[in-house]
Write a protein that holds these residues in place. Structure first.
Motif, PDB file in Angstrom:
ATOM      1  N   ARG A 174       0.845  -1.186   0.000  1.00  0.00           N
ATOM      2  CA  ARG A 174       0.000   0.000   0.000  1.00  0.00           C
ATOM      3  C   ARG A 174       0.886   1.243   0.000  1.00  0.00           C
ATOM      4  NH1 ARG A 174      -3.008  -3.413  -1.146  1.00  0.00           N
ATOM      5  NH2 ARG A 174      -5.047  -3.934  -0.228  1.00  0.00           N
ATOM      6  N   ASP A 175       0.748   2.054  -1.049  1.00  0.00           N
ATOM      7  CA  ASP A 175       1.489   3.300  -1.131  1.00  0.00           C
ATOM      8  C   ASP A 175       0.576   4.444  -0.711  1.00  0.00           C
ATOM      9  OD1 ASP A 175       3.440   5.169  -1.689  1.00  0.00           O
ATOM     10  OD2 ASP A 175       4.023   4.233  -3.579  1.00  0.00           O
ATOM     11  N   LEU A 176       1.114   5.645  -0.625  1.00  0.00           N
ATOM     12  CA  LEU A 176       0.300   6.795  -0.252  1.00  0.00           C
ATOM     13  C   LEU A 176      -0.669   7.195  -1.350  1.00  0.00           C
ATOM     14  CD1 LEU A 176       2.877   9.079   1.566  1.00  0.00           C
ATOM     15  CD2 LEU A 176       0.986   7.836   2.569  1.00  0.00           C
ATOM     16  N   THR A 177      -0.469   6.658  -2.558  1.00  0.00           N
ATOM     17  CA  THR A 177      -1.364   6.986  -3.659  1.00  0.00           C
ATOM     18  C   THR A 177      -2.610   6.115  -3.673  1.00  0.00           C
ATOM     19  OG1 THR A 177      -0.087   5.491  -5.068  1.00  0.00           O
ATOM     20  CG2 THR A 177       0.465   7.821  -5.163  1.00  0.00           C
ATOM     21  N   VAL A 178      -2.685   5.129  -2.767  1.00  0.00           N
ATOM     22  CA  VAL A 178      -3.859   4.263  -2.707  1.00  0.00           C
ATOM     23  C   VAL A 178      -5.024   5.016  -2.086  1.00  0.00           C
ATOM     24  CG1 VAL A 178      -4.817   2.151  -1.741  1.00  0.00           C
ATOM     25  CG2 VAL A 178      -2.453   2.185  -2.573  1.00  0.00           C
ATOM     26  N   THR A 179      -6.181   4.941  -2.712  1.00  0.00           N
ATOM     27  CA  THR A 179      -7.361   5.613  -2.188  1.00  0.00           C
ATOM     28  C   THR A 179      -7.837   4.905  -0.925  1.00  0.00           C
ATOM     29  OG1 THR A 179      -8.013   6.198  -4.425  1.00  0.00           O
ATOM     30  CG2 THR A 179      -9.690   6.390  -2.718  1.00  0.00           C
ATOM     31  N   THR A 180      -8.062   5.657   0.119  1.00  0.00           N
ATOM     32  CA  THR A 180      -8.535   5.084   1.375  1.00  0.00           C
ATOM     33  C   THR A 180     -10.048   4.955   1.354  1.00  0.00           C
ATOM     34  OG1 THR A 180      -8.696   7.266   2.385  1.00  0.00           O
ATOM     35  CG2 THR A 180      -6.613   6.101   2.634  1.00  0.00           C
ATOM     36  N   PRO A 181     -10.636   4.075   2.172  1.00  0.00           N
ATOM     37  CA  PRO A 181     -12.083   3.858   2.159  1.00  0.00           C
ATOM     38  C   PRO A 181     -12.902   5.117   2.415  1.00  0.00           C
ATOM     39  CG  PRO A 181     -10.981   2.141   3.403  1.00  0.00           C
ATOM     40  CD  PRO A 181      -9.952   3.181   3.097  1.00  0.00           C
ATOM     41  N   LYS A 182     -12.350   6.054   3.175  1.00  0.00           N
ATOM     42  CA  LYS A 182     -13.108   7.245   3.533  1.00  0.00           C
ATOM     43  C   LYS A 182     -12.624   8.483   2.775  1.00  0.00           C
ATOM     44  CE  LYS A 182     -14.287   5.554   8.149  1.00  0.00           C
ATOM     45  NZ  LYS A 182     -14.277   5.849   9.584  1.00  0.00           N
ATOM     46  N   SER A 183     -11.890   8.275   1.695  1.00  0.00           N
ATOM     47  CA  SER A 183     -11.388   9.394   0.913  1.00  0.00           C
ATOM     48  C   SER A 183     -11.734   9.188  -0.548  1.00  0.00           C
ATOM     49  CB  SER A 183      -9.865   9.517   1.085  1.00  0.00           C
ATOM     50  OG  SER A 183      -9.356  10.503   0.219  1.00  0.00           O
ATOM     51  N   SER A 184     -12.283  10.209  -1.180  1.00  0.00           N
ATOM     52  CA  SER A 184     -12.681  10.094  -2.575  1.00  0.00           C
ATOM     53  C   SER A 184     -11.595  10.551  -3.530  1.00  0.00           C
ATOM     54  CB  SER A 184     -13.947  10.929  -2.822  1.00  0.00           C
ATOM     55  OG  SER A 184     -13.702  12.291  -2.491  1.00  0.00           O
ATOM     56  N   SER A 185     -10.548  11.144  -3.021  1.00  0.00           N
ATOM     57  CA  SER A 185      -9.480  11.634  -3.884  1.00  0.00           C
ATOM     58  C   SER A 185      -8.170  10.948  -3.543  1.00  0.00           C
ATOM     59  CB  SER A 185      -9.325  13.151  -3.720  1.00  0.00           C
ATOM     60  OG  SER A 185      -8.982  13.472  -2.383  1.00  0.00           O
TER      61      SER A 185
END
Length: 409
Positions: free
Chosen positions: A30-41
């Protein structure tokens, strides 16, 4: 026809399960560019947390051992470039199999020897002008177009050690020699533990926030009690519990929040070690306990945690590394080891651990370091942890401001 199709499908599925359980190695990245479940961007890779307050921020690179590279990724005669701790390292394995770490840049005209250089015997040769440097001493041994080699030409050699499948480097702001060393885990050989896979996360926070979770027992119920499945549909059927929690250092034990000194004089000298023990249980229908694990995690300085898991099937061992890539960006890995007969079960545990860890990552990526947090009397372990962690900072430990200046340059 339908029967044959079902038989073929069942047989194929069985082969897939056997392959996954006993031969496939987990790679959960998992990198920082992976979209998190609670983030749309998408998060911008390696951005600095916009919530972070720089004032009163502790130094960003503590003193200690940090994992640079997994052993299995470096073959004899191979060199790799690793950027970490504000440095550029050339990590190479000599033809005899010894891991070495030196400065990546050649002192001649600045070529990056880890990007194009080659290993010859016990030395690393710069690809720009074929100067060679000894991996043990750092001295230049060969300049092909010169009759002599000035004795003062050398490259910095970093103290390194290779244990538990990781190549560690020693970093100290005052250039102090190592006063403790990571040691090989005896259980790997004793119980014939085999590598089962690894997860890898890039996290945006202060490094101290990550291992501080070990002393924060109250967050377990808030974040990790719900089932490890990535959906809430089973939340009423199963949940996780943690009992018999104890966090300790070599100067005292804290049974949740009550200190109790019970270490010998020899143990008290090992100030770089902190430890947490607990009992994990997955409970079905609030009644049936399954998947019970006895967990003992030993933090060795700021950059390594050894996690011992004892289940009803046998032992498992996880090596966690926390390595600063940039001032507030860290690479965190968990490598799983287990007996071969436990391969399927250990992979389930590693996947579950990865899902649980992602819940913490979601918090870390959006929090700020609190210099003076409001802590309750029940949270004495966090205060004790912070006092313990202070030993890894020294007068010249790099600050965010000093590192930011060098990065901007």
């Amino acid at each position: 026809m339908i029967v044959e199709f079902c038989i073929t499908g069942a047989f194929t599925g069985l082969i897939a399960l056997v392959y996954f359980g006993f031969f496939h190695k987990i790679a959960w990245i998992r990198d920082l560019t992976v979209t998190t479940p609670k983030s749309s961007s998408l998060m911008v890779k390696y951005r600095i947390n916009i919530n972070q307050t720089i004032k009163n921020l502790p130094p960003v690179y503590p003193n200690g051992w940090f994992g640079l590279l997994d052993s299995r990724k470096l073959k004899n005669g191979q060199v790799e470039h690793v950027a970490a701790l504000g440095q550029n390292f050339a990590v190479f394995r000599t033809e005899s199999g010894v891991a070495r770490v030196i400065d990546a840049f050649c002192p001649h005209l600045g070529a990056n020897m880890a990007e194009g250089g080659k290993v010859i015997g016990e030395e690393l040769e710069c690809h720009f002008h074929s100067w060679r440097f000894c991996g043990e001493s750092g001295k230049c041994t060969t300049i092909p177009y010169s009759k002599t080699v000035p004795p003062n030409i050398k490259v910095k050699v970093w103290e390194c050690v290779e244990v538990n499948g990781v190549i560690f480097v020693w970093h100290h702001a005052e250039n102090v020699s190592p006063y403790w060393w990571p040691e090989q885990e005896e259980k790997i050989a004793k119980y014939k533990l085999q590598y089962q896979g690894q997860n890898e996360f890039y996290i945006n926070c202060h490094i101290q926030d990550i291992p501080e979770n070990g002393s924060d027992w109250a967050h377990l119920g808030a974040i990790h009690s719900s089932a490890m499945l990535p959906t809430d549909m089973f939340s009423g059927m199963m949940h996780h519990t943690w009992t018999n929690i104890s966090w300790s250092t070599k100067s005292g034990i804290f049974q949740n929040e009550t200190p109790d000194s019970s270490f010998s004089d020899q143990e008290k000298k090992e100030k770089h070690i902190a430890q947490i023990t607990l009992q994990h249980t997955l409970v079905l229908f609030n009644k049936f306990p399954i998947l019970q694990l006895k967990v003992q995690a030993r933090q060795l300085g700021p950059g390594c945690v050894e996690i011992h898991l004892q289940s009803g099937f046998g032992p498992m061992f996880i090596v966690q590394t926390v390595t600063p890539v940039q001032p507030l960006i860290h690479r965190v890995t968990h490598s799983m080891y287990a007996p071969r007969y436990m391969s399927p079960y250990s992979k389930i545990v590693l996947i579950g651990e990865s899902i649980m860890f992602e819940r913490d990552v979601l918090v870390w990526n959006h929090k700020k370091y609190m210099h003076k947090p409001i802590l309750l009397s029940e949270e004495k372990t966090i205060k004790a942890y912070r006092r313990w962690y202070q030993q890894f900072y020294s007068e010249n430990s790099p600050t965010y401001e000093s590192c930011k200046t060098s990065l901007e340059w």
